[in-house]
Design a protein around this motif. Structure first.
Motif, PDB file in Angstrom:
ATOM      1  N   UNK A  95      -1.646  15.140  -4.884  1.00 51.15           N
ATOM      2  CA  UNK A  95      -2.365  16.089  -5.729  1.00 51.15           C
ATOM      3  C   UNK A  95      -1.333  17.097  -6.186  1.00 51.15           C
ATOM      4  N   UNK A  96      -0.918  16.967  -7.465  1.00 51.56           N
ATOM      5  CA  UNK A  96       0.209  17.746  -7.969  1.00 51.56           C
ATOM      6  C   UNK A  96       1.409  17.448  -7.070  1.00 51.56           C
ATOM      7  N   UNK A  97       1.932  18.463  -6.366  1.00 58.16           N
ATOM      8  CA  UNK A  97       3.090  18.230  -5.486  1.00 58.16           C
ATOM      9  C   UNK A  97       2.698  18.132  -4.021  1.00 58.16           C
ATOM     10  N   UNK A  98       1.395  18.110  -3.746  1.00 59.55           N
ATOM     11  CA  UNK A  98       0.942  18.028  -2.352  1.00 59.55           C
ATOM     12  C   UNK A  98       0.820  16.565  -1.926  1.00 59.55           C
ATOM     13  N   UNK A  99       1.319  16.289  -0.727  1.00 59.45           N
ATOM     14  CA  UNK A  99       1.216  14.934  -0.184  1.00 59.45           C
ATOM     15  C   UNK A  99      -0.174  14.764   0.430  1.00 59.45           C
ATOM     16  N   UNK A 100      -0.981  13.906  -0.190  1.00 57.72           N
ATOM     17  CA  UNK A 100      -2.359  13.697   0.262  1.00 57.72           C
ATOM     18  C   UNK A 100      -2.414  12.589   1.307  1.00 57.72           C
ATOM     19  N   UNK A 101      -1.871  11.410   0.965  1.00 56.11           N
ATOM     20  CA  UNK A 101      -1.911  10.296   1.908  1.00 56.11           C
ATOM     21  C   UNK A 101      -0.828   9.286   1.547  1.00 56.11           C
ATOM     22  N   UNK A 113      -2.790  11.462  -8.220  1.00 58.68           N
ATOM     23  CA  UNK A 113      -2.088  10.257  -8.672  1.00 58.68           C
ATOM     24  C   UNK A 113      -2.000   9.250  -7.534  1.00 58.68           C
ATOM     25  N   UNK A 114      -2.191   8.005  -7.891  1.00 56.46           N
ATOM     26  CA  UNK A 114      -2.053   6.895  -6.941  1.00 56.46           C
ATOM     27  C   UNK A 114      -0.848   6.081  -7.386  1.00 56.46           C
ATOM     28  N   UNK A 126      -8.472   3.306  -7.000  1.00 55.60           N
ATOM     29  CA  UNK A 126      -7.138   2.821  -7.371  1.00 55.60           C
ATOM     30  C   UNK A 126      -7.032   1.374  -6.893  1.00 55.60           C
ATOM     31  N   UNK A 127      -6.530   0.485  -7.747  1.00 50.12           N
ATOM     32  CA  UNK A 127      -6.494  -0.927  -7.344  1.00 50.12           C
ATOM     33  C   UNK A 127      -5.389  -1.688  -8.064  1.00 50.12           C
ATOM     34  N   UNK A 128      -5.078  -2.839  -7.521  1.00 51.34           N
ATOM     35  CA  UNK A 128      -4.058  -3.718  -8.075  1.00 51.34           C
ATOM     36  C   UNK A 128      -4.527  -5.162  -7.948  1.00 51.34           C
ATOM     37  N   UNK A 129      -3.953  -6.032  -8.753  1.00 48.22           N
ATOM     38  CA  UNK A 129      -4.306  -7.458  -8.647  1.00 48.22           C
ATOM     39  C   UNK A 129      -3.557  -8.101  -7.478  1.00 48.22           C
ATOM     40  N   UNK A 130      -2.576  -7.379  -6.919  1.00 51.11           N
ATOM     41  CA  UNK A 130      -1.790  -7.909  -5.806  1.00 51.11           C
ATOM     42  C   UNK A 130      -2.307  -7.370  -4.474  1.00 51.11           C
ATOM     43  N   UNK A 131      -1.956  -8.050  -3.410  1.00 52.64           N
ATOM     44  CA  UNK A 131      -2.226  -7.549  -2.063  1.00 52.64           C
ATOM     45  C   UNK A 131      -1.313  -6.352  -1.811  1.00 52.64           C
ATOM     46  N   UNK A 132      -1.872  -5.332  -1.192  1.00 52.44           N
ATOM     47  CA  UNK A 132      -1.117  -4.099  -0.939  1.00 52.44           C
ATOM     48  C   UNK A 132      -0.837  -3.880   0.545  1.00 52.44           C
ATOM     49  N   UNK A 133      -1.173  -4.881   1.356  1.00 49.39           N
ATOM     50  CA  UNK A 133      -1.040  -4.715   2.803  1.00 49.39           C
ATOM     51  C   UNK A 133       0.400  -4.434   3.211  1.00 49.39           C
ATOM     52  N   UNK A 134       1.361  -5.031   2.505  1.00 46.40           N
ATOM     53  CA  UNK A 134       2.775  -4.833   2.825  1.00 46.40           C
ATOM     54  C   UNK A 134       3.491  -4.062   1.728  1.00 46.40           C
ATOM     55  N   UNK A 135       2.743  -3.200   1.059  1.00 47.28           N
ATOM     56  CA  UNK A 135       3.296  -2.376  -0.014  1.00 47.28           C
ATOM     57  C   UNK A 135       3.225  -0.901   0.373  1.00 47.28           C
ATOM     58  N   UNK A 136       3.671  -0.039  -0.552  1.00 48.96           N
ATOM     59  CA  UNK A 136       3.600   1.412  -0.371  1.00 48.96           C
ATOM     60  C   UNK A 136       2.520   1.957  -1.303  1.00 48.96           C
ATOM     61  N   UNK A 137       1.609   2.758  -0.734  1.00 47.85           N
ATOM     62  CA  UNK A 137       0.561   3.439  -1.507  1.00 47.85           C
ATOM     63  C   UNK A 137       0.725   4.932  -1.252  1.00 47.85           C
ATOM     64  N   UNK A 138       0.999   5.668  -2.309  1.00 49.25           N
ATOM     65  CA  UNK A 138       1.266   7.098  -2.149  1.00 49.25           C
ATOM     66  C   UNK A 138       0.293   7.906  -3.022  1.00 49.25           C
ATOM     67  N   UNK A 139      -0.552   8.692  -2.361  1.00 47.26           N
ATOM     68  CA  UNK A 139      -1.517   9.549  -3.053  1.00 47.26           C
ATOM     69  C   UNK A 139      -1.031  10.997  -3.030  1.00 47.26           C
ATOM     70  N   UNK A 178       1.038   3.450 -11.612  1.00 46.17           N
ATOM     71  CA  UNK A 178       0.586   4.809 -11.308  1.00 46.17           C
ATOM     72  C   UNK A 178      -0.760   5.035 -12.003  1.00 46.17           C
ATOM     73  N   UNK A 179      -1.738   5.459 -11.231  1.00 47.89           N
ATOM     74  CA  UNK A 179      -3.065   5.769 -11.758  1.00 47.89           C
ATOM     75  C   UNK A 179      -3.304   7.271 -11.590  1.00 47.89           C
ATOM     76  N   UNK A 180      -3.947   7.856 -12.591  1.00 44.90           N
ATOM     77  CA  UNK A 180      -4.238   9.286 -12.563  1.00 44.90           C
ATOM     78  C   UNK A 180      -5.733   9.517 -12.690  1.00 44.90           C
ATOM     79  N   UNK A 181      -6.261  10.438 -11.915  1.00 50.27           N
ATOM     80  CA  UNK A 181      -7.692  10.765 -11.989  1.00 50.27           C
ATOM     81  C   UNK A 181      -7.879  12.219 -11.577  1.00 50.27           C
TER      82      UNK A 181
END
Length: 429
Positions: free
Chosen positions: A176-182, A233-234, A161-174, A242-245
């Motif tokens: 699996x369905x309704x389970x909170x992974x990371x 989902x990322x 999962x990636x973005x063209x922007x810096x994510x250091x001060x952003x929110x990244x939520x992973x 939102x990215x899906x894999x």
């Protein structure tokens, strides 16, 4: 689904339709419904085929395809094609959805969706309302643009999962369905005190923290388990991206192929699949896709892991290229590998066959010569025996003649002697 779409339904079919609807709405399962959901994966922009079929002819019936939001993807009504009924078709599918019209007579109601888009992802239902046996439904899940990652159980997985922007001060939520992974929230995450991670992933997931400034939000999942299989989902910055894999755990690696023997019958090939978490189906094909008759696979199990070996004997083809295909239906996994057999091996087989033929011919010739020799000897013996018999009987005949001649001479002499004696006596008187 609306009964008004099919204004020509007979009273009998309408009653069947209402009855089925009442059963479905009450939570019961009608016996004509197809249980289970198959999944079709395509890359965005590819064409997708969503399968649906019946044992009955369909060219004079109705075929209705809807998505999960009841949007009309394609409606065929006794000769009127999807393209002829665009007033009923949802705008999303216009010009992109059709059926295999020539195959309707064979019961093929599969949907063709061209140039797929991410928004086409979803669940589609094929409805056949006018069958003599009643209404038939089948459901297919279409997933567009989802990358898949296959790993063996126990291996580490990286979900990208990636973005063209810096994510250091952003929110990244992973998830699996309704389970909170990371969850990473501007420096805070589950490894440094953030709460509420699903216990399935506790202590096994992390990010490339040093790479967040470069837009890398990929997830590291250590020591994967079968139950980790699923759609992930990322979510970057609360829905901005939102990215899906899909992660599939327990997939076998590429099979090991080798030549095990060369015989008069052909070249024997061996395909070995090791460490599968479930029994895979294994098949030998030509590289052109023709299935080959092979022996029954040999399967062994060790601590819940299966090793499968499949042998096949092949003869020379145009390409001499052969493929071993491995499928794990339970996790929608397919993998294969090819092997090319040298022409020299088939030449060796042909040479062996020629030598065998030559040896057979030589043996036959030797047998013939031996027979002729034996026959000659036998004939010669007969001839010699005949000569001996002729000589024997000739000699015997000669002896008989000589004996008779001798007896005749003796008789003559005796007769003359008697005459002489009588003459002497007369003279004396």
């Amino acid at each position: 689904m609306d009964i008004e779409k099919w204004p020509h339904l007979s009273t009998e079919n309408t009653l069947v339709f209402v009855l089925v609807c009442s059963l479905v709405c009450s939570g019961a399962t009608h016996q004509d419904e197809t249980n289970g959901v198959s999944r079709t994966y395509v890359t965005e922009g590819e064409d997708a085929v969503l399968h649906c079929s019946s044992v009955e002819r369909l060219e004079n019936t109705v075929v209705d395809w809807e998505n999960q939001n009841k949007k009309e993807a394609c409606l065929y009504d006794r000769g009127q094609h999807c393209e002829d009924r665009r007033d009923n078709q949802d705008e999303q599918y216009k010009g992109r959805a059709s059926l295999f019209y020539d195959e309707l007579k064979n019961g093929n109601a599969s949907l063709i969706l061209n140039n797929t888009r991410i928004e086409d992802t979803g669940t589609y239902t094929c409805i056949l309302p006018l069958l003599s046996s009643g209404i038939q439904r089948s459901t297919v899940e279409l997933i567009v643009g989802v990358s898949r990652t296959y790993v063996k159980e126990g291996e580490d997985a990286v979900l990208h999962c990636s973005s063209v922007e810096s994510l250091k001060n952003m929110v990244v939520d992973w998830k699996n369905q309704n389970k909170e992974v990371f969850l990473y929230d501007r420096g805070w995450h589950y490894e440094n005190g953030l709460c509420c991670q699903d216990e399935q992933y506790g202590g096994r997931v992390s990010l490339f923290y040093d790479e967040l400034k470069n837009g890398n939000a990929s997830l590291i999942l250590n020591d994967t388990r079968i139950e980790d299989t699923g759609i992930y989902t990322c979510d970057l910055s609360s829905g901005r991206q939102i990215f899906t894999m899909e992660l599939i755990v327990g997939a076998v690696q590429a099979p090991v192929l080798e030549i095990s023997n060369v015989s008069e019958a052909g070249v024997e090939l061996q395909c070995v699949v090791r460490g599968s978490s479930s029994k895979p189906s294994v098949e030998w094909q030509t590289c052109e896709g023709t299935s080959l008759n092979s022996e029954e696979p040999l399967v062994s199990e060790t601590r819940g892991r299966y090793d499968t070996t499949l042998l096949v004997t092949v003869t020379e083809t145009k390409t001499n290229c052969f493929r071993c295909v491995v499928k794990q239906e339970d996790i929608y996994h397919r993998i294969d590998d090819n092997i090319i057999v040298s022409e020299k091996l088939f030449e060796k087989k042909s040479s062996h066959d020629t030598q065998s033929s030559h040896n057979t011919q030589s043996s036959h010739s030797t047998d013939v010569l031996g027979g002729m020799f034996s026959a000659g000897v036998f004939t010669l013996v007969l001839l010699l025996l005949a000569v001996v018999l002729v000589l024997f009987f000739t000699r015997r005949r000669s002896r008989l003649k000589m004996r008779k001649l001798k007896e005749k001479m003796m008789n003559v002499i005796s007769s003359n002697k008697r005459k002489g004696d009588r003459g002497g006596e007369a003279h004396a008187q």
